[in-house]
Design a protein around this motif. Structure first.
Motif, short mmCIF file in Angstrom:
data_model
loop_
_atom_site.label_atom_id
_atom_site.label_comp_id
_atom_site.label_asym_id
_atom_site.label_seq_id
_atom_site.Cartn_x
_atom_site.Cartn_y
_atom_site.Cartn_z
N PRO A 10 0.60 -4.94 11.67
CA PRO A 10 0.55 -4.61 10.28
C PRO A 10 -0.23 -3.41 10.10
O PRO A 10 -0.73 -2.64 10.92
N TYR A 11 -0.16 -2.95 8.85
CA TYR A 11 -0.83 -1.76 8.27
C TYR A 11 -2.41 -1.78 8.50
O TYR A 11 -2.84 -2.92 8.68
N MET A 12 -3.10 -0.89 8.70
CA MET A 12 -4.65 -0.85 8.87
C MET A 12 -5.08 -0.93 7.60
O MET A 12 -4.15 -0.71 6.62
N GLY A 19 -6.30 -4.92 -2.98
CA GLY A 19 -5.49 -5.79 -3.69
C GLY A 19 -3.96 -5.92 -3.38
O GLY A 19 -3.14 -6.58 -3.69
N SER A 20 -3.67 -5.11 -2.40
CA SER A 20 -2.22 -4.98 -2.02
C SER A 20 -1.84 -6.15 -1.62
O SER A 20 -2.43 -6.88 -0.63
#
Length: 56
Positions: A10-12, A19-20
């Motif tokens: 996933p993204y770091m 809050g994403s």
């Protein structure tokens, strides 16, 4: 025999605004996970034979 695999990361956490809703993980956790994968691949004598992700 040629061995291969795919690991989706996933993204770091630091890449996304607070809050994403997008999946994310701290870099140190991803690095430890990759290390476990490499150690396992180096020491495993047999692969699990299974089909996954196939469209039928």
């Amino acid at each position: 025999m040629i061995r291969g695999g795919f690991v989706h990361l996933p993204y770091m956490s630091e890449q996304l605004p607070e809050g994403s809703p997008m999946p994310s993980m701290p870099l140190d956790v991803m690095a430890e996970g990759i290390a476990v994968i490499v150690r396992t691949a180096l020491h495993a004598q047999a692969d699990v034979k299974m089909s996954a992700g196939a469209i039928r």
